[in-house]
Write an enzyme that holds these catalytic residues in place. Structure first.
Site, PDB file in Angstrom:
ATOM      1  N   TYR A 100       0.822  -1.203   0.000  1.00 34.53           N
ATOM      2  CA  TYR A 100       0.000   0.000   0.000  1.00 34.53           C
ATOM      3  C   TYR A 100       0.856   1.252   0.000  1.00 34.53           C
ATOM      4  CZ  TYR A 100       0.855   0.944   5.000  1.00 34.53           C
ATOM      5  OH  TYR A 100       1.443   1.248   6.200  1.00 34.53           O
ATOM      6  N   GLU A 156      11.983   2.292  14.288  1.00 31.24           N
ATOM      7  CA  GLU A 156      11.133   3.407  13.828  1.00 31.24           C
ATOM      8  C   GLU A 156       9.850   3.436  14.652  1.00 31.24           C
ATOM      9  OE1 GLU A 156       9.881   2.680   9.715  1.00 31.24           O
ATOM     10  OE2 GLU A 156       9.950   0.528  10.097  1.00 31.24           O
ATOM     11  N   LEU A 179      11.118   1.245   7.103  1.00 29.40           N
ATOM     12  CA  LEU A 179      10.541   1.719   5.842  1.00 29.40           C
ATOM     13  C   LEU A 179      11.342   2.942   5.377  1.00 29.40           C
ATOM     14  CD1 LEU A 179       8.144   1.216   3.868  1.00 29.40           C
ATOM     15  CD2 LEU A 179       7.088   3.194   4.943  1.00 29.40           C
ATOM     16  N   LYS A 210       6.472  -1.971   1.856  1.00 33.03           N
ATOM     17  CA  LYS A 210       5.302  -1.390   2.539  1.00 33.03           C
ATOM     18  C   LYS A 210       4.108  -2.335   2.402  1.00 33.03           C
ATOM     19  CE  LYS A 210       3.229   3.210   3.226  1.00 33.03           C
ATOM     20  NZ  LYS A 210       3.352   3.231   4.678  1.00 33.03           N
TER      21      LYS A 210
HETATM   22  N1  PDD Z   1       2.968   5.070   7.349  1.00 36.66           N
HETATM   23  N2  PDD Z   1       7.642   3.793   8.875  1.00 36.66           N
HETATM   24  C1  PDD Z   1       6.493   3.089   8.887  1.00 36.66           C
HETATM   25  C2  PDD Z   1       6.473   1.785   9.582  1.00 36.66           C
HETATM   26  C3  PDD Z   1       5.343   3.595   8.247  1.00 36.66           C
HETATM   27  O1  PDD Z   1       4.203   2.889   8.247  1.00 36.66           O
HETATM   28  C4  PDD Z   1       5.411   4.870   7.620  1.00 36.66           C
HETATM   29  C5  PDD Z   1       4.225   5.464   6.908  1.00 36.66           C
HETATM   30  C6  PDD Z   1       6.632   5.569   7.648  1.00 36.66           C
HETATM   31  C7  PDD Z   1       6.799   6.917   6.996  1.00 36.66           C
HETATM   32  O2  PDD Z   1       6.817   6.798   5.591  1.00 36.66           O
HETATM   33  P1  PDD Z   1       6.320   7.984   4.634  1.00 36.66           P
HETATM   34  O3  PDD Z   1       7.095   9.179   5.020  1.00 36.66           O
HETATM   35  O4  PDD Z   1       6.646   7.495   3.296  1.00 36.66           O
HETATM   36  O5  PDD Z   1       4.838   8.156   4.901  1.00 36.66           O
HETATM   37  C8  PDD Z   1       7.716   4.997   8.278  1.00 36.66           C
HETATM   38  C9  PDD Z   1       1.775   5.522   6.662  1.00 36.66           C
HETATM   39  C10 PDD Z   1       1.579   6.987   6.735  1.00 36.66           C
HETATM   40  C11 PDD Z   1       0.579   4.720   7.143  1.00 36.66           C
HETATM   41  O6  PDD Z   1       0.740   3.515   7.282  1.00 36.66           O
HETATM   42  O7  PDD Z   1      -0.501   5.289   7.323  1.00 36.66           O
END
Ligand code: PDD
Length: 284
Positions: free
Chosen positions: A33, A179, A204, A147
């Site tokens: 996703y 993270e 991620l 992801k």
């Molecule tokens: N989550 N690390 C994890 C585990 C994440 O699920 C996310 C993002 C990030 C940050 O990635 P980015 O900057 O590309 O959004 C880091 C999204 C927002 C979610 O699952 O809703």
């Protein structure tokens, strides 16, 4: 008012949208996703999100439902059909529906689902007040760079944090922070260095992290990409998270210990402003 969502070629009211019980996303969490932020009815840094989607699909040997250009067209059509000023656009691709079998099906058609969520992005309580974070063991699988929709460990960690009276958890493996449950974790040391975990299969590769690091570098902030410990967080002058949904959001306590003066820090505030400018410029 009901949303219009997208499912496998159709734009439908959310109540009418369905997915097969045999979809491998449902049976095996065999799906990936992306979440792109909506600002002023447009998508923030969306090209980077679609590039990461392509990489996630490739790493899992999963076919794309259509080209990335067509996905972007569907995203924009969905934005037109839903009046969302600020929020997020969620998109999910799964390997498709097939009789249950651990081996990948030979001829399943990938599923593509998208929906919008309306919520404030720029002015949020979390950005004003900052987040309370606790540490928890990282029990996720070893390919966190992909992801995937296998989000139960992250959901359990988020719930444990809420039960403990905090807002979120930073996960710890082998004595180092990986993270946040749905964001990348960063600290600023007392001598002004921004410390953030280096990229690997352990985290991620955040789209927001990348943009924020570039902005920090332009501003002259020294950056160290390396692992850091919970002890370093407690003695940091600042801490913050980055993600598509939180942009840059300050962290003001960690395991009950105030970070800095226990208020949102100046570096995090400045990086949030810079990122908002960048986000508005990147909108399409
Ligand atoms: N989550 N690390 C994890 C585990 C994440 O699920 C996310 C993002 C990030 C940050 O990635 P980015 O900057 O590309 O959004 C880091 C999204 C927002 C979610 O699952 O809703």
């Amino acid at each position: 008012m009901s949303r219009i969502v997208y499912v496998n070629g159709e734009f439908l009211p959310e109540e009418a949208a369905t997915i097969s019980i045999f979809d491998r996303g449902f049976l095996f969490a065999d799906g990936v996703y992306e979440v792109s932020t909506i600002l002023g009815g447009k998508l923030v840094d969306n090209g980077a999100h679609l590039a990461r989607l392509g990489r996630s699909l490739k790493e899992l040997d999963m076919a794309a439902p259509c080209s990335m250009e067509e996905i972007a067209e569907i995203q924009h059509e969905l934005l037109k059909r839903n009046d969302v000023e600020e929020g997020g656009l969620y998109l999910q691709v799964t390997r498709g529906a097939a009789d249950r079998d651990f081996a990948f099906p030979k001829d399943a058609k990938p599923s593509l689902v998208m929906f919008t969520q309306s919520r404030p992005v720029i002015k949020t309580a979390a950005a004003e007040k900052g987040l309370a974070v606790i540490s928890l063991p990282d029990i996720r699988w070893q390919r966190r760079d992909i992801k995937t929709v296998g989000l139960l460990p992250a959901s359990l960690a988020k719930m444990a944090a809420i039960k403990a009276g905090a807002n979120d958890a930073w996960m710890v493996e082998d004595g180092f922070i990986t993270e946040g449950t749905s964001n990348n974790a960063h600290i600023v040391t007392k001598d002004g260095k921004l410390i953030t975990r280096d990229l690997s299969n352990k985290i991620l590769h955040g789209i927001t992290r990348k943009a924020v690091l570039a902005l920090a570098e332009e501003t002259g902030i020294e950056i160290e990409e390396r692992r850091f410990t919970p002890e370093e967080v407690k003695v940091a002058s600042e801490a913050f998270v980055t993600s598509a949904s939180t942009f840059v959001t300050p962290v003001i306590s960690f395991d009950g210990v105030a970070i800095g003066d226990g208020k949102p820090g100046l570096v995090a505030k400045r990086l949030r402003e810079l990122y908002i400018d960048f986000a508005l410029k990147s909108c399409q």
